[in-house]
Design a protein around this motif. Structure first.
Motif, PDB file in Angstrom:
ATOM      1  N   ARG A  59       0.852  -1.318   0.108  1.00 38.12           N
ATOM      2  CA  ARG A  59      -0.166   0.031  -0.014  1.00 38.12           C
ATOM      3  C   ARG A  59       0.774   1.323  -0.170  1.00 38.12           C
ATOM      4  O   ARG A  59       0.515   2.391  -0.061  1.00 38.12           O
ATOM      5  CB  ARG A  59      -0.868   0.290   1.322  1.00 38.12           C
ATOM      6  N   HIS A  60       2.113   1.110   0.220  1.00 38.86           N
ATOM      7  CA  HIS A  60       2.741   2.110   0.240  1.00 38.86           C
ATOM      8  C   HIS A  60       3.532   2.905  -1.249  1.00 38.86           C
ATOM      9  O   HIS A  60       4.407   2.449  -1.599  1.00 38.86           O
ATOM     10  CB  HIS A  60       4.320   1.896   0.966  1.00 38.86           C
ATOM     11  N   THR A  61       2.824   3.864  -1.469  1.00 34.73           N
ATOM     12  CA  THR A  61       3.186   4.377  -2.774  1.00 34.73           C
ATOM     13  C   THR A  61       3.588   5.707  -2.478  1.00 34.73           C
ATOM     14  O   THR A  61       3.762   6.315  -1.168  1.00 34.73           O
ATOM     15  CB  THR A  61       1.766   4.547  -3.641  1.00 34.73           C
ATOM     16  N   HIS A  62       3.735   6.604  -3.348  1.00 36.36           N
ATOM     17  CA  HIS A  62       4.189   7.971  -3.159  1.00 36.36           C
ATOM     18  C   HIS A  62       3.553   9.016  -2.557  1.00 36.36           C
ATOM     19  O   HIS A  62       2.351   8.826  -2.768  1.00 36.36           O
ATOM     20  CB  HIS A  62       4.896   8.695  -4.451  1.00 36.36           C
TER      21      HIS A  62
END
Lengths: 351, 458
Positions: B38-41
């Motif tokens: 789930r870790h996008t920018h």
């Protein structure tokens, strides 16, 4: 992992063009102008929560706020029921840490060796944190600037090396702390390319480069140290040996003055419990401040000795629990330490 | 390459250490990672990944390519600044942290030099901030003063980082182009101007600031006092701030004068003026710059600084301070580097312009700075074989690097989408290069141009 060579600004000495004969680069070491900027870049969207382990290096909190996030604080606490003699006796409660995680938690910030406490997290402690990161899909920002400074055989462990952690951890290092050149302001973030690529975008739109000459010099330092790794000529052995002695000396002076130092397992700093020392802090101007702030001001004024109050490294919600400690730095010239010793000796003789 | 290999060796060593511990570290450095799915920018960097320097500099790093692209000098810096750096590094305490907002001797020297130029006292502690390059000052100003939802007016062509920095602050860039005088072939950067009515229409209730760059990169325009007064009047009328990027302030050629917009009535209190040690002393790799302005604005840049970089490098600041003090004493004299560098570059500028003119192209002769735009239309180079939707100048530069081993920078990198058509026949050349390299570049260029012309005829 892409095989396309990542491009790099010309001032970076680490040519990131093309993987070497070892294959595509596994890491994108990103030279950064000092630790603070890399932490800033990891801050998240509005209303994201970032868990910060206390006591924390003071910039973590404003950086989270500047990114529009909320800091959630979990303290290290002295173990109950035993005499607390070492930074290793301060521990995180797994239950307390787990209870602070919410659906909005994006990351946890740890600092090992820790400033100001000097704690060097053991592998099982990092495993506990790692388990929670994996379970809740969190990122981990691991500030390891003091990584080379551990004492009494304490081993620095990189949380990024634990299973499942490489892809979710950003590890921060510092040339200033590595080579005792804090004024050079070269630091780095090491992580998976998937995370580093976002930091690069911030980098190219903020400072873009770091000073070429400083990076060149640091790289020469590492070239030398690489060859000497593990040998007595290694600066990474010599510096902790030298500091170990200064650490011992300061601790014994503090004890003789009736203070109770917490022996740090790593880093530059030592905190001291001042609760057993009875002094008359008869200063109306500091009445409203916490005990350690008042004590520090009294110590400067009455004894000419400058220290830092430790509650400054805690969040407002916990600072009152930790207002009986002050922080000393022992990475000082012998003459400075001797002057401190003299002050403490005189103090102990009067009481 | 050496350092990359070193980093890999260190990591492999860690992998070795891991394997020798009881903990199962098989996943370390795996090529089959568990993705932090789930870790996008963060939203603030959305759409900001492209960067012309990242795109072109590694390509042009090939030593067989004559590089007149990225703007950094290959002439040597003055020897006294290099000596000052070596001397500073030999003093132990100058290798440790210094004052966060600027090393005392540097802010004092800046206060002296700029106090003289501004004709007013400049408080070294409250009205100056030292930053990591001019970039760092721009970043601190944007982050410290520009808010989400604000508008920031940017004059095209603009140094490319202005737009992403405005966007990263959550604000909207509002672009306005410099235009050549209609009906006239433009020979000088002075022929490009801002339409006062067009500029006035860009101001709205949301306008937080206008960014100007004088002397301008890439065009080389040096805004006249009247032009700056026109901008100043609008700033005062609409109560907007002005970020004045003046990193090339010393590089102004005969017949022109650098005017500081902050010296115009009503402007000191609303202007941040940015300078650069890299451009001042031909040491772009030192990455030191400064913001000068009123305390009530500078203090916000200082807040950003203390929560991002905190301090700049001590020995570098000390060396720049020494360089400034030395030249402060020489100000107004011919051997002052602040003016002698401009004299040296004027000769190079004129030679490059002559070569390009002889080759039938139309250079836009800059009044200041160390870049020159040149219109490549006369070459009539057909690039239809190159795919993609990039503008003509991007394709032209890539083609020129590959086929002609000559590097430049496409000018549409410095403009917004709406102005691309106006600028896509221009490329930017840098002339702060040693005589030897320029001679070689000219001769190469001249032969290539002659060949192009021949090929065009056949």
């Amino acid at each position: 992992m892409s095989n396309t060579p990542p491009t790099a600004p010309p001032s970076s000495t680490a040519s990131l063009s093309s993987g070497s004969e070892l294959g595509p680069p596994l890491v994108r070491p990103l030279p950064l102008p000092g630790i603070s900027s890399s932490q800033k870049r990891r801050q998240r969207e509005k209303k994201s929560e970032v868990i910060i382990v206390e006591p924390f290096f003071d910039c973590y909190q404003p950086m989270v706020l500047m990114a529009g996030g909320t800091g959630v604080y979990v303290p290290l606490r002295p173990k109950e029921g035993s005499t607390v003699l070492s930074s290793g006796d301060w521990v995180l409660s797994a239950e307390e840490l787990a209870s602070k995680i919410t659906p909005r938690t994006k990351a946890i910030v740890i600092n090992t060796p820790n400033n100001p406490l000097g704690k060097v997290y053991k592998i099982e402690e990092l495993q506990m944190i790692a388990d929670l990161c994996i379970k809740h899909d969190l990122l981990c920002f691991s500030d390891e600037v003091y990584e080379w400074l551990t004492y009494d055989g304490a081993k620095h462990v990189k949380i990024a090396s634990l299973p499942g952690m490489w892809e979710r951890t950003i590890t921060v290092g510092s040339a200033g702390k590595t080579f005792s050149a804090t004024g050079w302001k070269v630091g780095w973030a090491i992580s998976s390319g998937n995370l580093i690529k976002h930091m690069k975008i911030i980098h190219q739109n903020s400072v873009y480069h770091c000073a070429t000459a400083a990076q060149e010099a640091v790289s020469h330092g590492f070239d030398r140290e690489y060859e000497l790794f593990g040998t007595p000529e290694s600066y990474f052995q010599q510096l902790p040996s030298m500091l170990h002695q200064k650490r011992q000396k300061l601790a014994s002076c503090l004890r003789s003055a009736g203070l109770q130092p917490i022996m740090p397992e790593g880093g530059y700093f030592m905190i001291t419990d001042i609760s057993s020392v009875k002094v008359d802090l008869n200063d109306k101007s500091t009445e409203d401040e916490s005990y350690d702030f008042r004590f520090v001001k009294w110590l400067i004024k009455e004894k000419g000795l400058a220290t830092i109050p430790v509650s400054a490294f805690f969040s407002p919600e916990h600072s009152k629990e930790f207002d009986k400690y002050i922080r000393f730095c022992f990475v000082k010239e012998n003459s400075t330490l001797e002057a401190a010793e003299e002050i403490l000796r005189k103090w102990s003789q009067k009481e | 390459q050496l350092h990359m290999n070193f980093t890999l060796r260190v990591l492999n060593r860690f992998r070795f250490l891991c394997r020798s511990s009881p903990i199962n570290c098989r996943r370390f450095c795996t090529s089959q990672p568990i993705m932090a799915s789930r870790h996008t920018h963060a939203k603030r960097i959305e759409g900001l990944d492209k960067n012309v320097w990242v795109a072109f500099t590694s390509v042009a790093a090939d030593p067989s390519i004559v590089n007149l692209g990225q703007g950094y000098p290959d002439i040597p810096p003055p020897s006294y600044v290099k000596e000052a750096l070596a001397k500073a590094a030999s003093v132990d305490r100058l290798n440790q942290y210094t004052r966060g907002f600027g090393h005392p001797s540097l802010v004092k020297a800046l206060s002296q030099v700029y106090g003289k130029i501004y004709g007013r006292q400049v408080d070294p502690l409250k009205e100056i901030l030292v930053t990591v390059g001019g970039y760092g000052s721009l970043f601190s100003a944007m982050q410290g003063l520009v808010d989400e939802g604000d508008e920031v007016i940017i004059v095209e062509p603009f140094f490319d980082c202005y737009v992403p920095m405005v966007r990263m602050a959550g604000a909207k860039p509002v672009l306005i182009p410099l235009r050549p005088q209609s009906g006239k072939k433009t020979f000088s950067s002075a022929d490009w101007y801002l339409d006062p009515d067009e500029l006035s229409a860009k101001f709205s209730s949301k306008t937080k600031a206008i960014i100007i760059n004088t002397p301008n990169n890439p065009l080389g325009k040096v805004f006249t006092r009247d032009e700056l007064q026109m901008i100043a009047d609008l700033c005062v009328k609409h109560d907007t701030l002005c970020f004045s990027d003046e990193v090339y302030e010393w590089l102004v050629y005969k017949g022109h004068q650098h005017v500081k917009i902050a010296t115009l009535p009503g402007m000191w209190d609303r202007t941040i003026t940015i300078g650069s040690a890299g451009k001042t002393f031909s040491v772009t790799g030192w990455k030191l710059g400064w913001s000068i302005g009123p305390e009530h604005l500078i203090k916000h840049l200082q807040t950003v600084m203390q929560n991002s970089l905190y301090t700049c490098a001590t020995p570098l600041q000390e060396a720049v301070a020494q360089g400034l003090l030395l030249n402060y004493k020489l100000m107004g004299q011919p051997n002052c580097y602040f003016s002698s560098l401009a004299e040296e570059l004027e000769g190079k500028r004129d030679r490059l312009a002559t070569i390009l003119q002889e080759a039938g192209m139309t250079p836009v002769i800059p009044e200041g700075g160390y870049f020159m735009l040149v219109d490549v239309t006369p070459l009539k180079q057909d690039l239809s074989h190159m795919g993609g939707d990039e503008a003509y100048d991007y394709k032209f530069v890539k083609w020129m690097i590959k086929e002609k081993k000559l590097a430049a920078i496409p000018v549409t990198a410095f403009v917004g989408d709406e102005s691309k058509e106006q600028f896509e026949k221009y490329i930017r050349l840098c002339f702060i290069k040693s005589s030897g390299n320029l001679r070689f570049a000219f001769s190469l260029f001249y032969r290539k141009i002659a060949l192009w012309k021949q090929q065009g005829k056949s």
